[in-house]
Design a protein around this motif. Sequence first.
Motif, short mmCIF file in Angstrom:
data_model
loop_
_atom_site.label_atom_id
_atom_site.label_comp_id
_atom_site.label_asym_id
_atom_site.label_seq_id
_atom_site.Cartn_x
_atom_site.Cartn_y
_atom_site.Cartn_z
N UNK A 133 0.81 -1.22 0.00
CA UNK A 133 0.00 0.00 0.00
C UNK A 133 0.84 1.27 0.00
N UNK A 134 2.08 1.16 0.43
CA UNK A 134 2.93 2.35 0.50
C UNK A 134 4.39 1.94 0.53
N UNK A 135 5.23 2.86 0.08
CA UNK A 135 6.68 2.70 0.13
C UNK A 135 7.28 3.97 0.72
N UNK A 136 8.17 3.81 1.68
CA UNK A 136 8.92 4.93 2.23
C UNK A 136 10.40 4.62 2.08
N UNK A 182 -1.80 3.05 -4.11
CA UNK A 182 -0.99 3.35 -2.94
C UNK A 182 -0.20 4.64 -3.06
N UNK A 183 0.76 4.79 -2.14
CA UNK A 183 1.50 6.04 -2.00
C UNK A 183 3.00 5.77 -1.86
N UNK A 205 -0.11 7.90 -5.33
CA UNK A 205 0.22 9.12 -4.60
C UNK A 205 1.71 9.25 -4.42
N UNK A 206 2.22 10.46 -4.51
CA UNK A 206 3.66 10.70 -4.36
C UNK A 206 3.89 11.89 -3.45
N UNK A 207 4.66 11.68 -2.40
CA UNK A 207 5.03 12.74 -1.47
C UNK A 207 6.54 12.77 -1.32
N UNK A 208 7.11 13.95 -1.33
CA UNK A 208 8.54 14.10 -1.04
C UNK A 208 8.70 14.67 0.36
N UNK A 209 9.34 13.90 1.23
CA UNK A 209 9.65 14.35 2.57
C UNK A 209 11.03 15.00 2.57
N UNK A 210 11.12 16.19 3.14
CA UNK A 210 12.39 16.93 3.21
C UNK A 210 12.71 17.15 4.69
N UNK A 211 13.42 16.22 5.33
CA UNK A 211 13.74 16.39 6.75
C UNK A 211 15.03 17.18 6.95
N UNK A 265 1.23 10.96 8.26
CA UNK A 265 0.32 12.03 7.84
C UNK A 265 0.13 12.00 6.33
N UNK A 266 1.24 11.84 5.60
CA UNK A 266 1.15 11.78 4.14
C UNK A 266 0.37 10.54 3.69
N UNK A 267 0.62 9.41 4.36
CA UNK A 267 -0.07 8.17 3.99
C UNK A 267 -1.55 8.22 4.37
N UNK A 268 -1.90 9.06 5.32
CA UNK A 268 -3.27 9.09 5.81
C UNK A 268 -4.20 10.05 5.09
#
Length: 232
Positions: free
Chosen positions: A75-78, A124-125, A167-173, A208-211
Amino acid sequence: MNLPRYPGNVLVTGGASGLGAATVAAVREAGGLPLVIDRAPPAEPVRHVLADVSETGAAEAAVGELAEQAGGRIDAVFTAAGVDACGALDAVPAKDWERVVQVNLLGTAAVVRAALPFLRRSRGTVVTCASTLGLRAVGDATAYCAAKHGVVGFTRALAAETAGEVGVTMLVPGGMDTHFFDDREEQYRPPADAELNQPGHVARTVLFALGQPPGSEVRELVVCCSREGSWP
């Protein structure tokens, strides 16, 4: 703790330590099933495959094996796996410099590529892990900046390519309080009084992004300690 909706089967690279391990814990707490790819076994008893994501064949095989363990559903990949090699360009051995790009950028692409058929079926995301050094640059970090700038471009292109399918999200920590800095020379470590983000806090932003509700996506997300100096 108010966690987002059930995240499903979440594949995490680098899930044995640092931000990856914190995300695995958050996924479990939210009722999801973490699936870990790492060179070291996770401390917690979660489904995992030992593999080096810098090796494309090994990364692809690991994704397939974990998907099979999860009943054919992802469902998702991080993509949390990451390494660094600090120093001037002509001082860092070529194999070390290239490994930074292989793990951070090529490993990200290999895992996402292998997971795409499963993600398309599940709608998925993907959450990629860039860095504040993917949006700015400093000296003695040519490998890391090149790799993370590459992740930024890869993620933005992937979002355009898979719009409406995945879905695609870029996390910038920003900097985090993990073992990531342990092997560095003293000059490349955060100072003793540096205020770094806790990986568990950053892991909450992944969930949060996955939700997000279907059809709504967090495209890009910068997360850092409010007094840490890597951003802006």
